[in-house]
Design a protein around this motif. Structure first.
Motif, PDB file in Angstrom:
ATOM      1  N   ARG A   1       0.833  -1.213   0.000  1.00 52.79           N
ATOM      2  CA  ARG A   1       0.000   0.000   0.000  1.00 52.79           C
ATOM      3  C   ARG A   1       0.864   1.259   0.000  1.00 52.79           C
ATOM      4  NH1 ARG A   1      -5.286   1.422   3.620  1.00 52.79           N
ATOM      5  NH2 ARG A   1      -5.390   3.608   3.033  1.00 52.79           N
TER       6      ARG A   1
ATOM      7  N   ARG B   1       2.066   1.728  -3.511  1.00 48.58           N
ATOM      8  CA  ARG B   1       0.959   2.108  -4.419  1.00 48.58           C
ATOM      9  C   ARG B   1       0.490   3.528  -4.193  1.00 48.58           C
ATOM     10  NH1 ARG B   1      -1.653  -2.318  -2.709  1.00 48.58           N
ATOM     11  NH2 ARG B   1      -3.157  -1.076  -1.552  1.00 48.58           N
ATOM     12  N   GLU B   2       0.490   3.972  -2.938  1.00 45.68           N
ATOM     13  CA  GLU B   2      -0.064   5.271  -2.585  1.00 45.68           C
ATOM     14  C   GLU B   2       1.003   6.143  -1.937  1.00 45.68           C
ATOM     15  OE1 GLU B   2      -3.848   5.055  -0.583  1.00 45.68           O
ATOM     16  OE2 GLU B   2      -4.201   3.057  -1.430  1.00 45.68           O
TER      17      GLU B   2
ATOM     18  N   GLU C   1       0.415   8.126   1.259  1.00 46.44           N
ATOM     19  CA  GLU C   1       0.045   7.364   2.453  1.00 46.44           C
ATOM     20  C   GLU C   1       1.251   7.156   3.360  1.00 46.44           C
ATOM     21  OE1 GLU C   1      -2.008   6.506   4.834  1.00 46.44           O
ATOM     22  OE2 GLU C   1      -3.325   5.292   3.566  1.00 46.44           O
TER      23      GLU C   1
END
Length: 171
Positions: free
Chosen positions: A87, A90-91, A94
């Motif tokens: 994650r 991907r982000e 974040e």
């Protein structure tokens, strides 16, 4: 030798297996609040090491709190280490944190790099041999879970080049 004398004479503790397991070598000056945190690190880590750490802190019975910066609802469970790093990749906006409370000491990881497991803590939380024992328990648990050396350093980014304040090497 008096405890105060031992505290002044010892620069670090190095525990190897059970042979020296009950020795606490604590220097007050390593934990004097100076405006910086201390880092507990495992270098040359892999995603599998992170997962072992996750599993170990969850099973220890300590208070564990995980959060995503961009997620507005509480996380009901600790995700897998693979999920966390996937994650974060991907982000890019974040971030995540994992906080673990051992006695009165909080250790927090922010998942900066896969290849270095790093938890920060406030040195002013380690005020005596009792709270030092909580730190030692956390260090041992991490090292034993991955079978790798654990170092405690001053706060920084190049832990491999920094002198260690404390060190634990599991057998």
């Amino acid at each position: 030798m008096e405890l105060a004398q031992r505290q002044n004479d010892v620069r670090r503790f190095s525990v190897t297996g059970e042979r020296m397991g009950s020795r606490l070598r604590y220097r007050v000056e390593d934990f004097v609040f100076d405006g910086s945190l201390r880092d507990v690190c495992i270098l040359d880590a892999k995603i599998e090491d992170w997962q072992r750490v996750f599993d170990s802190v969850e099973s220890a019975g300590w208070e564990v709190s995980f959060s995503w910066t961009l997620l507005e609802v509480p996380v009901g469970r600790l995700p897998s280490a693979g999920e966390v790093f996937a994650r974060l990749e991907r982000e890019p906006e974040e971030s995540a944190s994992l906080a673990v409370q051992v006695g009165n000491v909080w250790f927090t990881s922010y998942f900066f790099e896969v290849d270095e497991i790093e938890f920060t803590f406030d040195p002013s939380d380690v005020v005596d041999l009792e709270t030092f024992a909580q730190l030692e328990k956390f260090i041992r648990r991490l090292g034993d879970s991955v079978g790798k050396r654990v170092v405690v350093t001053m706060e920084g980014s190049d832990h491999a080049a920094m002198p260690s304040l404390l060190e634990y090497v599991p057998v």
